[in-house]
Motif scaffolding. Sequence first.
Motif, PDB file in Angstrom:
ATOM      1  N   ILE A  22      87.670 -55.802  74.020  1.00  0.00           N
ATOM      2  CA  ILE A  22      87.254 -56.827  74.991  1.00  0.00           C
ATOM      3  C   ILE A  22      87.524 -56.413  76.436  1.00  0.00           C
ATOM      4  O   ILE A  22      87.152 -57.121  77.350  1.00  0.00           O
ATOM      5  CB  ILE A  22      87.958 -58.167  74.699  1.00  0.00           C
ATOM      6  N   PHE A  23      88.166 -55.260  76.621  1.00  0.00           N
ATOM      7  CA  PHE A  23      88.610 -54.872  77.958  1.00  0.00           C
ATOM      8  C   PHE A  23      87.671 -53.883  78.640  1.00  0.00           C
ATOM      9  O   PHE A  23      87.073 -53.034  77.993  1.00  0.00           O
ATOM     10  CB  PHE A  23      90.009 -54.245  77.897  1.00  0.00           C
ATOM     11  N   GLN A  24      87.611 -54.008  79.966  1.00  0.00           N
ATOM     12  CA  GLN A  24      86.920 -53.040  80.814  1.00  0.00           C
ATOM     13  C   GLN A  24      87.982 -52.251  81.575  1.00  0.00           C
ATOM     14  O   GLN A  24      89.075 -52.743  81.799  1.00  0.00           O
ATOM     15  CB  GLN A  24      86.030 -53.757  81.838  1.00  0.00           C
ATOM     16  N   SER A  25      87.641 -51.035  81.975  1.00  0.00           N
ATOM     17  CA  SER A  25      88.565 -50.213  82.766  1.00  0.00           C
ATOM     18  C   SER A  25      88.304 -50.428  84.251  1.00  0.00           C
ATOM     19  O   SER A  25      87.163 -50.408  84.698  1.00  0.00           O
ATOM     20  CB  SER A  25      88.387 -48.738  82.435  1.00  0.00           C
ATOM     21  N   PHE A  26      89.384 -50.610  85.009  1.00  0.00           N
ATOM     22  CA  PHE A  26      89.269 -50.822  86.448  1.00  0.00           C
ATOM     23  C   PHE A  26      90.098 -49.851  87.279  1.00  0.00           C
ATOM     24  O   PHE A  26      89.865 -49.711  88.462  1.00  0.00           O
ATOM     25  CB  PHE A  26      89.661 -52.266  86.809  1.00  0.00           C
ATOM     26  N   GLY A  27      91.078 -49.202  86.698  1.00  0.00           N
ATOM     27  CA  GLY A  27      91.934 -48.298  87.458  1.00  0.00           C
ATOM     28  C   GLY A  27      91.357 -46.900  87.550  1.00  0.00           C
ATOM     29  O   GLY A  27      90.396 -46.551  86.866  1.00  0.00           O
ATOM     30  N   GLY A  28      91.973 -46.083  88.397  1.00  0.00           N
ATOM     31  CA  GLY A  28      91.542 -44.704  88.556  1.00  0.00           C
ATOM     32  C   GLY A  28      91.892 -43.825  87.373  1.00  0.00           C
ATOM     33  O   GLY A  28      91.268 -42.784  87.163  1.00  0.00           O
ATOM     34  N   ASN A  29      92.903 -44.217  86.594  1.00  0.00           N
ATOM     35  CA  ASN A  29      93.269 -43.475  85.387  1.00  0.00           C
ATOM     36  C   ASN A  29      92.691 -44.198  84.183  1.00  0.00           C
ATOM     37  O   ASN A  29      93.170 -45.267  83.815  1.00  0.00           O
ATOM     38  CB  ASN A  29      94.795 -43.377  85.242  1.00  0.00           C
ATOM     39  N   ILE A  30      91.689 -43.596  83.568  1.00  0.00           N
ATOM     40  CA  ILE A  30      91.079 -44.203  82.381  1.00  0.00           C
ATOM     41  C   ILE A  30      92.017 -44.070  81.187  1.00  0.00           C
ATOM     42  O   ILE A  30      92.135 -44.967  80.373  1.00  0.00           O
ATOM     43  CB  ILE A  30      89.716 -43.550  82.070  1.00  0.00           C
ATOM     44  N   ARG A  31      92.708 -42.921  81.109  1.00  0.00           N
ATOM     45  CA  ARG A  31      93.666 -42.687  80.018  1.00  0.00           C
ATOM     46  C   ARG A  31      95.078 -42.919  80.538  1.00  0.00           C
ATOM     47  O   ARG A  31      95.467 -42.347  81.550  1.00  0.00           O
ATOM     48  CB  ARG A  31      93.548 -41.265  79.494  1.00  0.00           C
ATOM     49  N   GLY A  86     106.024 -46.662  89.961  1.00  0.00           N
ATOM     50  CA  GLY A  86     106.002 -45.836  88.757  1.00  0.00           C
ATOM     51  C   GLY A  86     105.502 -46.478  87.484  1.00  0.00           C
ATOM     52  O   GLY A  86     105.871 -46.056  86.390  1.00  0.00           O
ATOM     53  N   TRP A  87     104.629 -47.475  87.582  1.00  0.00           N
ATOM     54  CA  TRP A  87     104.015 -48.058  86.391  1.00  0.00           C
ATOM     55  C   TRP A  87     102.854 -47.170  85.955  1.00  0.00           C
ATOM     56  O   TRP A  87     102.087 -46.689  86.792  1.00  0.00           O
ATOM     57  CB  TRP A  87     103.529 -49.479  86.680  1.00  0.00           C
ATOM     58  N   ALA A  88     102.689 -46.960  84.654  1.00  0.00           N
ATOM     59  CA  ALA A  88     101.582 -46.157  84.135  1.00  0.00           C
ATOM     60  C   ALA A  88     100.280 -46.955  84.144  1.00  0.00           C
ATOM     61  O   ALA A  88      99.207 -46.392  84.351  1.00  0.00           O
ATOM     62  CB  ALA A  88     101.879 -45.683  82.717  1.00  0.00           C
ATOM     63  N   GLY A  89     100.381 -48.257  83.904  1.00  0.00           N
ATOM     64  CA  GLY A  89      99.171 -49.062  83.858  1.00  0.00           C
ATOM     65  C   GLY A  89      99.441 -50.501  83.491  1.00  0.00           C
ATOM     66  O   GLY A  89     100.588 -50.918  83.315  1.00  0.00           O
ATOM     67  N   LEU A  90      98.340 -51.238  83.390  1.00  0.00           N
ATOM     68  CA  LEU A  90      98.380 -52.651  83.021  1.00  0.00           C
ATOM     69  C   LEU A  90      97.249 -52.943  82.053  1.00  0.00           C
ATOM     70  O   LEU A  90      96.154 -52.390  82.191  1.00  0.00           O
ATOM     71  CB  LEU A  90      98.185 -53.553  84.239  1.00  0.00           C
ATOM     72  N   VAL A  91      97.519 -53.836  81.115  1.00  0.00           N
ATOM     73  CA  VAL A  91      96.485 -54.399  80.249  1.00  0.00           C
ATOM     74  C   VAL A  91      96.594 -55.897  80.438  1.00  0.00           C
ATOM     75  O   VAL A  91      97.645 -56.494  80.190  1.00  0.00           O
ATOM     76  CB  VAL A  91      96.684 -54.008  78.772  1.00  0.00           C
ATOM     77  N   GLY A 108      96.313 -46.899  85.422  1.00  0.00           N
ATOM     78  CA  GLY A 108      95.447 -47.415  84.377  1.00  0.00           C
ATOM     79  C   GLY A 108      95.381 -48.928  84.466  1.00  0.00           C
ATOM     80  O   GLY A 108      96.417 -49.578  84.608  1.00  0.00           O
ATOM     81  N   VAL A 109      94.181 -49.481  84.415  1.00  0.00           N
ATOM     82  CA  VAL A 109      94.025 -50.940  84.439  1.00  0.00           C
ATOM     83  C   VAL A 109      92.916 -51.330  83.466  1.00  0.00           C
ATOM     84  O   VAL A 109      91.772 -50.908  83.616  1.00  0.00           O
ATOM     85  CB  VAL A 109      93.666 -51.478  85.844  1.00  0.00           C
ATOM     86  N   LYS A 110      93.276 -52.130  82.482  1.00  0.00           N
ATOM     87  CA  LYS A 110      92.300 -52.721  81.563  1.00  0.00           C
ATOM     88  C   LYS A 110      92.383 -54.229  81.756  1.00  0.00           C
ATOM     89  O   LYS A 110      93.474 -54.804  81.787  1.00  0.00           O
ATOM     90  CB  LYS A 110      92.636 -52.385  80.112  1.00  0.00           C
ATOM     91  N   ALA A 111      91.239 -54.866  81.898  1.00  0.00           N
ATOM     92  CA  ALA A 111      91.186 -56.310  82.086  1.00  0.00           C
ATOM     93  C   ALA A 111      89.866 -56.831  81.539  1.00  0.00           C
ATOM     94  O   ALA A 111      88.966 -56.051  81.206  1.00  0.00           O
ATOM     95  CB  ALA A 111      91.330 -56.659  83.567  1.00  0.00           C
ATOM     96  N   LEU A 112      89.745 -58.157  81.483  1.00  0.00           N
ATOM     97  CA  LEU A 112      88.531 -58.768  80.936  1.00  0.00           C
ATOM     98  C   LEU A 112      87.335 -58.620  81.863  1.00  0.00           C
ATOM     99  O   LEU A 112      86.218 -58.397  81.412  1.00  0.00           O
ATOM    100  CB  LEU A 112      88.775 -60.247  80.643  1.00  0.00           C
ATOM    101  N   ASP A 149      87.877 -45.177  74.740  1.00  0.00           N
ATOM    102  CA  ASP A 149      87.476 -45.768  73.460  1.00  0.00           C
ATOM    103  C   ASP A 149      88.221 -47.035  73.082  1.00  0.00           C
ATOM    104  O   ASP A 149      87.828 -47.718  72.146  1.00  0.00           O
ATOM    105  CB  ASP A 149      87.637 -44.734  72.339  1.00  0.00           C
ATOM    106  N   GLY A 150      89.307 -47.346  73.779  1.00  0.00           N
ATOM    107  CA  GLY A 150      90.008 -48.571  73.444  1.00  0.00           C
ATOM    108  C   GLY A 150      91.487 -48.530  73.729  1.00  0.00           C
ATOM    109  O   GLY A 150      91.983 -47.669  74.459  1.00  0.00           O
ATOM    110  N   VAL A 151      92.177 -49.483  73.110  1.00  0.00           N
ATOM    111  CA  VAL A 151      93.615 -49.657  73.316  1.00  0.00           C
ATOM    112  C   VAL A 151      94.275 -49.787  71.949  1.00  0.00           C
ATOM    113  O   VAL A 151      93.842 -50.585  71.117  1.00  0.00           O
ATOM    114  CB  VAL A 151      93.913 -50.932  74.149  1.00  0.00           C
ATOM    115  N   ILE A 152      95.331 -48.982  71.720  1.00  0.00           N
ATOM    116  CA  ILE A 152      96.091 -49.063  70.495  1.00  0.00           C
ATOM    117  C   ILE A 152      97.569 -49.228  70.817  1.00  0.00           C
ATOM    118  O   ILE A 152      98.014 -48.881  71.904  1.00  0.00           O
ATOM    119  CB  ILE A 152      95.858 -47.843  69.574  1.00  0.00           C
ATOM    120  N   VAL A 153      98.312 -49.736  69.833  1.00  0.00           N
ATOM    121  CA  VAL A 153      99.738 -49.978  70.012  1.00  0.00           C
ATOM    122  C   VAL A 153     100.482 -49.496  68.771  1.00  0.00           C
ATOM    123  O   VAL A 153     100.021 -49.670  67.643  1.00  0.00           O
ATOM    124  CB  VAL A 153     100.011 -51.482  70.229  1.00  0.00           C
ATOM    125  N   SER A 154     101.646 -48.887  69.017  1.00  0.00           N
ATOM    126  CA  SER A 154     102.506 -48.394  67.945  1.00  0.00           C
ATOM    127  C   SER A 154     103.938 -48.834  68.205  1.00  0.00           C
ATOM    128  O   SER A 154     104.313 -49.093  69.348  1.00  0.00           O
ATOM    129  CB  SER A 154     102.443 -46.859  67.914  1.00  0.00           C
TER     130      SER A 154
END
Length: 159
Positions: A22-31, A86-91, A108-112, A149-154
């Motif tokens: 459901i997320f779109q990428s908005f930040g300069g770092n896609i990964r 020093g944050w890597a990103g936000l979802v 990295g920024v993923k948002a609706l 391709d998406g977001v995963i969590v471990s």
Amino acid sequence: MSLATTDLCDAFDAEIQVLEPIFQSFGGNIRFHGPIATLKLFEDNSLVRETLGENGNGRVLVVDGGGSRRCALLGDQLGELAVRNGWAGLVMDGCVRDSAALAKLPLGVKALAAHPRKSVKSNSGQKNLIVRIAGCDLQPGQWLYADEDGVIVSTRELG
């Protein structure tokens, strides 16, 4: 990140959760990837600002914004604050604004979606709890991996 989320899914399928797409990428770092910190709030980004003002140590801030599409919870100023600390990103289960400026940041920024209206500032919300976003339960300390391709969590660092 050397491995793509597709490769991580193939190698660690039994250990991961895959967030709904459901997320779109908005930040300069896609990964991007890192250990998770969590917030739960609704249309109030006061706690986002406070948290991004802390040392990120390569973490990913996951914000349960209740899926609101009525205002933005992150803009370019908070994006710059995240980079400085020093944050890597936000979802974000919510929206962002200043999308052109966010796209230029090493973050990295993923948002609706993007939304031009800013949020209210009433100092409400909760920090460091389990949040449910995109069909998955996420908790502080888990590892999040995001790419094209998406977001995963471990529960642990992969790769």
